[in-house]
Design a protein around this motif. Structure first.
Motif, mmCIF file in Angstrom:
data_model
loop_
_atom_site.group_PDB
_atom_site.id
_atom_site.type_symbol
_atom_site.label_atom_id
_atom_site.label_comp_id
_atom_site.label_asym_id
_atom_site.label_seq_id
_atom_site.Cartn_x
_atom_site.Cartn_y
_atom_site.Cartn_z
ATOM 1 N N GLN A 147 2.040 11.490 5.399
ATOM 2 C CA GLN A 147 1.996 10.929 4.063
ATOM 3 C C GLN A 147 2.299 9.307 3.919
ATOM 4 O OE1 GLN A 147 5.359 13.898 3.119
ATOM 5 N NE2 GLN A 147 4.036 14.270 1.428
ATOM 6 N N THR A 148 1.463 9.154 2.814
ATOM 7 C CA THR A 148 1.614 7.759 2.564
ATOM 8 C C THR A 148 2.888 7.208 2.062
ATOM 9 O OG1 THR A 148 -0.890 7.809 2.128
ATOM 10 C CG2 THR A 148 0.325 5.910 1.198
ATOM 11 N N ALA A 149 3.341 6.059 2.432
ATOM 12 C CA ALA A 149 4.654 5.680 1.725
ATOM 13 C C ALA A 149 4.384 5.251 0.398
ATOM 14 C CB ALA A 149 5.122 4.167 2.619
ATOM 15 N N ARG A 150 5.484 5.572 -0.387
ATOM 16 C CA ARG A 150 5.339 5.472 -1.829
ATOM 17 C C ARG A 150 6.084 4.314 -2.356
ATOM 18 N NH1 ARG A 150 7.714 10.966 -3.740
ATOM 19 N NH2 ARG A 150 9.009 10.495 -2.002
ATOM 20 N N LYS A 151 5.633 3.875 -3.636
ATOM 21 C CA LYS A 151 6.552 2.585 -4.336
ATOM 22 C C LYS A 151 6.745 3.304 -5.391
ATOM 23 C CE LYS A 151 3.623 -0.745 -1.647
ATOM 24 N NZ LYS A 151 2.259 -1.710 -1.881
ATOM 25 N N VAL A 152 8.257 3.201 -5.613
ATOM 26 C CA VAL A 152 8.842 3.908 -6.826
ATOM 27 C C VAL A 152 9.474 2.773 -7.870
ATOM 28 C CG1 VAL A 152 10.598 5.440 -7.676
ATOM 29 C CG2 VAL A 152 9.424 6.051 -5.535
ATOM 30 N N VAL A 153 9.227 2.751 -9.115
ATOM 31 C CA VAL A 153 9.678 2.065 -9.982
ATOM 32 C C VAL A 153 10.641 2.943 -10.774
ATOM 33 C CG1 VAL A 153 9.450 0.312 -11.950
ATOM 34 C CG2 VAL A 153 7.596 0.565 -9.901
ATOM 35 N N LEU A 154 11.979 2.581 -10.770
ATOM 36 C CA LEU A 154 13.023 3.373 -11.413
ATOM 37 C C LEU A 154 13.387 2.407 -12.754
ATOM 38 C CD1 LEU A 154 15.414 4.234 -8.776
ATOM 39 C CD2 LEU A 154 13.738 5.664 -9.848
ATOM 40 N N LEU A 155 12.927 3.158 -14.103
ATOM 41 C CA LEU A 155 13.228 2.334 -15.277
ATOM 42 C C LEU A 155 14.227 2.868 -16.163
ATOM 43 C CD1 LEU A 155 9.325 2.954 -15.861
ATOM 44 C CD2 LEU A 155 10.317 0.507 -15.706
#
Length: 237
Positions: A3-11
């Motif tokens: 799986q592709t690594a994900r970039k998560v933005v927590l708002l």
């Protein structure tokens, strides 16, 4: 298949996505009125924006024996009863959670970040049962991948607990290469991020007091909403 690594933005929600102080402050005033306690001054009232209501009541010297009643009063006015003027319709009344507005330009920035491939999730100390209808009402939900909030009891009241809950919901995996960034306007966001091993991007258009975000370790502070997607992109580059 890997799986592709994900970039998560927590708002964060209040003070980051929404200008929510009218409904929060009005609901807090109702608490002090009904508990027959002196109403805090304007500066103290604005410090209620960010932390959980129970934490804020404690910080404002409400007796421990009356905290839970205060929370119940707050939730009544904030989520259950149409007590305040509707900003979009002066002839209507709304609960405190809808006595608010979305910051101009924030949805455009959210859309840019999603087009750049970031996963966007709200992580708020507002109880989740309140956060979801707020996001729905103000048209934020369709621009997000997920919404995570506090529990109605004390088990998930602080930002680090909400972040951990969000990570569980997202299946966040540093071992797979996933990375995350907290975006928020208060010390609660910076402290919660640090406890979870994350950096916090500070939002200068929110409700922080002078130097608050810097003193609590935000790695960078931006002053304008139109800087958000660029700052997030630079962080993950």
């Amino acid at each position: 298949m890997t799986q592709t690594a994900r970039k998560v933005v927590l708002l964060d929600l209040d003070g980051t996505l929404t200008s929510s102080h009218p409904g929060i402050l009005a609901s807090v005033v109702k608490v002090f009125e009904e508990l027959d306690l002196p109403i805090p001054d304007e500066a103290a009232l604005r410090r209620f924006i960010g932390p959980s209501i129970a934490v804020s009541l404690q910080r404002n010297h409400v007796p421990e024996s009356r905290i839970q009643h205060g929370v119940q009063i707050y939730r009544h006015y904030y989520a259950a009863v149409d007590a305040f003027p509707d900003p979009s319709n002066p002839n209507a009344r709304v609960p405190g959670c809808l006595y608010a507005s979305v910051f101009p330009g924030i949805i455009d920035q959210m859309d840019v970040m999603r087009k750049q491939g970031f996963i966007l999730a709200v992580a708020t100390c507002k109880p989740e049962y309140q956060a979801i209808p707020v996001c729905d009402h103000f048209g934020l939900t369709n621009h997000l991948d997920a919404i995570y909030g506090a529990s109605t009891d004390a088990s998930r009241a602080t930002k680090d607990k909400v972040i951990a809950y969000a990570f569980d919901g997202l299946g966040f995996s540093p071992e797979r290469g996933d990375r995350a960034l907290m975006v928020g306007d208060r010390w609660t966001d910076a402290d919660g991020a640090r406890r979870m091993g994350l950096d916090c991007l500070g939002c200068g258009w929110g409700y922080a007091e002078p130097d608050e975000l810097k003193n609590h370790g935000a790695y960078r502070i931006i002053d304008r909403i139109d800087q958000l997607s660029e700052a997030v992109g630079e962080y993950f580059a």
